[in-house]
Design an enzyme around this catalytic site. Sequence first.
Site, short mmCIF file in Angstrom:
data_model
loop_
_atom_site.label_atom_id
_atom_site.label_comp_id
_atom_site.label_asym_id
_atom_site.label_seq_id
_atom_site.Cartn_x
_atom_site.Cartn_y
_atom_site.Cartn_z
CG HIS A 156 73.02 107.63 37.59
ND1 HIS A 156 72.07 106.65 37.81
CD2 HIS A 156 73.05 108.38 38.72
CE1 HIS A 156 71.55 106.82 39.02
NE2 HIS A 156 72.12 107.85 39.59
CG HIS A 177 66.98 114.47 39.90
ND1 HIS A 177 68.13 113.98 40.52
CD2 HIS A 177 65.94 113.89 40.54
CE1 HIS A 177 67.77 113.14 41.48
NE2 HIS A 177 66.46 113.08 41.50
CG ASP A 236 73.88 111.34 36.95
OD1 ASP A 236 74.39 111.42 38.08
OD2 ASP A 236 72.66 111.23 36.75
CG ASP A 237 76.40 109.04 39.91
OD1 ASP A 237 76.10 110.22 40.22
OD2 ASP A 237 75.78 108.06 40.34
CB CYS A 262 71.72 113.32 41.34
SG CYS A 262 72.52 111.77 40.95
CE LYS A 275 75.05 109.20 43.52
NZ LYS A 275 74.19 108.58 42.52
CA CA Z 1 74.89 112.06 40.17
#
Ligand code: CA
Length: 497
Positions: free
Chosen positions: A242, A143, A42-43, A82, A318
């Site tokens: 993240h 999510h 994530d990220d 995301c 991002k």
């Molecule tokens: Ca993300």
Amino acid sequence: MKLLKSIHLAVIVLLVTSACRSNATEKSNKSTPPNILVILCDDLGYADVGFNGSTDIITPEMDKLAVNGTIFTSAYVAHSFCGPSRAALMTGRYPHQVGAPFNLHSNSSESDADNMGVTTSEVFMPKALQEAGYYTSVIGKWHLGASPKFHPNKRGFDNFYGFLGGGHNYFPSKYRKVYESQKKQGVKIIRDYVFPLEHNGKEVRETEYITDALSRETVNTIKLAKKNKQPFFTYLAYNAPHVPLEAKTEDMEVFNSIKDKDRRTYAGMVYAVDRGVGEIVAALKETNQLENTIIVFLSDNGGNFDHGANNAPLKGTKGDTWEGGFRVPMFVHWPAKLKGGQIYDYPVSALDLYPSFLNAANAKLPKDKVLSGKDILPAVIAGEDARPNEMIYALRYRHGYCDVAGRKGSLKVTRMGNEPWLMFDVDKDKGEKKNLGKRYPEKMKDMIQEIEEWTHSFIKPMWYYSAKDEELWEDGRMPQFKETFEVDMLQNSASKR
Ligand code: CA
């Protein structure tokens, strides 16, 4: 396929001797459906893994897999943040085409629950694999909808261990206190980052650092599938790295030479993922499954350089449509079919995973399924361009103009906010420094028109991240495609620089 690049060569020479080979006794039966393991970070920044040339963060376990597989230098996700990126992974379609171009906000199970999730009219990838006999798991961040009808167990996953929201704190001993105290006080909306984790709908009392817990559960799925003699599909969605930036002391100590605390913490978080990857590979070897497991590693969007990430040499971060927003680190490891030591520079999309996996698994495409990507595996195995003359798109709704981009071959056009359209050769010019719009105005115009035509396939969002988004949309002040694609901006661009 192009020659190995010097930036990767050092890593490859260093690691090839300790090559990650599957157990020699493992038998590769060509007719056996492959296991599929998607490891999504994530990220995670483009430059934050050893196999992409990181100089301060070390990822030895991932590097071993990467150099014994294929490293993708031009891998794109379908959105620069995301939720929409994950919706695309599961549906095989651009998020704007399924009404999911915004993140679900925290605690989306609390209100408007019927609409707050990716539409059930889209059959998720795991459902098709489940029907083909796979044992399907999602471990980590979901999510994609928190109310019961959007639950992972209803979308084709036999097994879910993790959390339903958009992120989570990492230390159970700390976040549990916050959760319990707020619950005791009768706080109405407790942030989902501190909720207990769940296993198939049942609350669990997790005690490990979350990244370690997710690695452990993945190892369990691998062993269980073997025991049950089923091929597995595991979607391991780490929330690392993240925010919140929270690392174990022992992992941070590996990076004592990094002075910036955010960067050091972030490095520790990536290192914990890497350690987990090592444990997973050990479990695959132990159960003689490494040879015929497709391991795909990637990030859901670009790194956030406000929170310790590094996307070099890409420009941007991002959330935007510079390369750093949606071009991500990626490798595929599959010894049974894909020879190691390859660098694949042609563009590919995370949208290609749905059809690629279904074909590899010999699974049936759901009836009337529309897909945005294509099966890239035959072309990748042959070292050929998997999607010649096909555009990869990105679009983010903003208040005002959209951020938008399209890449075809090595050329990309992009426009952000109220700035002019720009064109780059992102194969050679990864930092998007030299605008080619003036040199190729006709080509640029054609590409912009192609992006504009792509927007005709969009549907109205099923939810909005904020009340402001909704208000602007209902007033017709979002998405402002007319202004975004107007020709005047082209002319401005051509005369600028
Ligand atoms: Ca993300």
